[in-house]
Motif scaffolding. Sequence first.
Motif, PDB file in Angstrom:
ATOM      1  N   PHE A  87       0.845  -1.190   0.000  1.00 41.07           N
ATOM      2  CA  PHE A  87       0.000   0.000   0.000  1.00 41.07           C
ATOM      3  C   PHE A  87       0.885   1.246   0.000  1.00 41.07           C
ATOM      4  O   PHE A  87       2.097   1.165   0.201  1.00 41.07           O
ATOM      5  CB  PHE A  87      -0.929   0.007   1.222  1.00 41.07           C
ATOM      6  CG  PHE A  87      -0.182  -0.019   2.535  1.00 41.07           C
ATOM      7  CD1 PHE A  87       0.300   1.142   3.111  1.00 41.07           C
ATOM      8  CD2 PHE A  87       0.048  -1.220   3.195  1.00 41.07           C
ATOM      9  CE1 PHE A  87       1.001   1.119   4.307  1.00 41.07           C
ATOM     10  CE2 PHE A  87       0.748  -1.259   4.398  1.00 41.07           C
ATOM     11  CZ  PHE A  87       1.223  -0.085   4.949  1.00 41.07           C
ATOM     12  N   VAL A 119      -2.879  -9.267   3.551  1.00 35.71           N
ATOM     13  CA  VAL A 119      -4.274  -9.196   3.121  1.00 35.71           C
ATOM     14  C   VAL A 119      -5.125 -10.173   3.926  1.00 35.71           C
ATOM     15  O   VAL A 119      -6.223  -9.831   4.382  1.00 35.71           O
ATOM     16  CB  VAL A 119      -4.392  -9.470   1.613  1.00 35.71           C
ATOM     17  CG1 VAL A 119      -5.855  -9.688   1.219  1.00 35.71           C
ATOM     18  CG2 VAL A 119      -3.796  -8.328   0.813  1.00 35.71           C
ATOM     19  N   ILE A 138      -5.295  -1.633   4.369  1.00 28.63           N
ATOM     20  CA  ILE A 138      -5.851  -2.641   3.469  1.00 28.63           C
ATOM     21  C   ILE A 138      -7.360  -2.803   3.664  1.00 28.63           C
ATOM     22  O   ILE A 138      -8.048  -3.379   2.820  1.00 28.63           O
ATOM     23  CB  ILE A 138      -5.135  -3.992   3.690  1.00 28.63           C
ATOM     24  CG1 ILE A 138      -3.615  -3.803   3.564  1.00 28.63           C
ATOM     25  CG2 ILE A 138      -5.599  -5.056   2.707  1.00 28.63           C
ATOM     26  CD1 ILE A 138      -2.808  -5.036   3.938  1.00 28.63           C
ATOM     27  N   ALA A 141     -10.008  -2.231   0.879  1.00 32.16           N
ATOM     28  CA  ALA A 141     -10.112  -3.326  -0.093  1.00 32.16           C
ATOM     29  C   ALA A 141     -10.945  -4.472   0.463  1.00 32.16           C
ATOM     30  O   ALA A 141     -11.710  -5.115  -0.267  1.00 32.16           O
ATOM     31  CB  ALA A 141      -8.720  -3.822  -0.473  1.00 32.16           C
ATOM     32  N   THR A 164      -9.673  -9.487  -2.702  1.00 34.15           N
ATOM     33  CA  THR A 164      -9.134  -8.416  -1.861  1.00 34.15           C
ATOM     34  C   THR A 164      -7.716  -8.046  -2.280  1.00 34.15           C
ATOM     35  O   THR A 164      -7.334  -6.870  -2.277  1.00 34.15           O
ATOM     36  CB  THR A 164      -9.167  -8.821  -0.377  1.00 34.15           C
ATOM     37  OG1 THR A 164     -10.505  -9.186  -0.016  1.00 34.15           O
ATOM     38  CG2 THR A 164      -8.727  -7.668   0.519  1.00 34.15           C
ATOM     39  N   ASN A 168      -7.014  -4.367  -3.480  1.00 32.11           N
ATOM     40  CA  ASN A 168      -5.991  -3.600  -2.774  1.00 32.11           C
ATOM     41  C   ASN A 168      -5.021  -2.963  -3.754  1.00 32.11           C
ATOM     42  O   ASN A 168      -4.599  -1.811  -3.580  1.00 32.11           O
ATOM     43  CB  ASN A 168      -5.246  -4.506  -1.787  1.00 32.11           C
ATOM     44  CG  ASN A 168      -4.280  -3.742  -0.919  1.00 32.11           C
ATOM     45  OD1 ASN A 168      -4.609  -2.716  -0.338  1.00 32.11           O
ATOM     46  ND2 ASN A 168      -3.061  -4.248  -0.823  1.00 32.11           N
TER      47      ASN A 168
END
Length: 209
Positions: A87, A119, A138, A141, A164, A168
């Motif tokens: 990220f 994640v 995160i 997402a 996800t 993300n």
Amino acid sequence: MISKTLDKATQSSLTSDSVLEDLMNGNNRFTASKMETRAYQAQRESTVSGQFPKAVILSCIDSRVPVETVFDQGIGDIFVARVAGNFENTDILGSLEYSCKAAGSKLVLVLGHEACGAVKAACDGVELGNITSMLGNILPAVKLSSEQVDGEANSSNAEFVAKTVENNVKLTVDRIREKSPILKEMEDNGEIKIVGGVYSLSTGAVTLV
């Protein structure tokens, strides 16, 4: 055997499309076990006085995703920024801006990967020390995936985790554009591209998303 490294003139002649094509071709070589042979000592020596990488890749810290290797790149070819969950934050954005605006890179690639532990932890709402704050990046997402995927919204649902991971990456790309006027302007002017991809642990292939 490749001993030559990128110089300013070569870097300047590249386009974002040609750089992306080069990285994907490198990934194809990686998955086919046909990687280039490199003279690393010569490359190391030739980059002592400077560097002119063609791209910057924002990746997860996962040890199973050695970025230069999976794109078959040598010394001086790419910048790599790594954080669990791939990220953006202020420091990452500054690093991306340096790579492109100051150092001349033509491409920003956000690279997520299959079965990402960060994640999965965000999907499960893990809380532990500084990890809690990190996983907060995160959660957007996770929320988006919960609206798109049926079944359990946690790491036991492989489809949910995969969605996800993809979300993300996409949301990170969006936020880079939102939070970095420098990079957005460069992209709008055709100087760079900002793209996302997901790496498969099982096949070694990168798929653009």
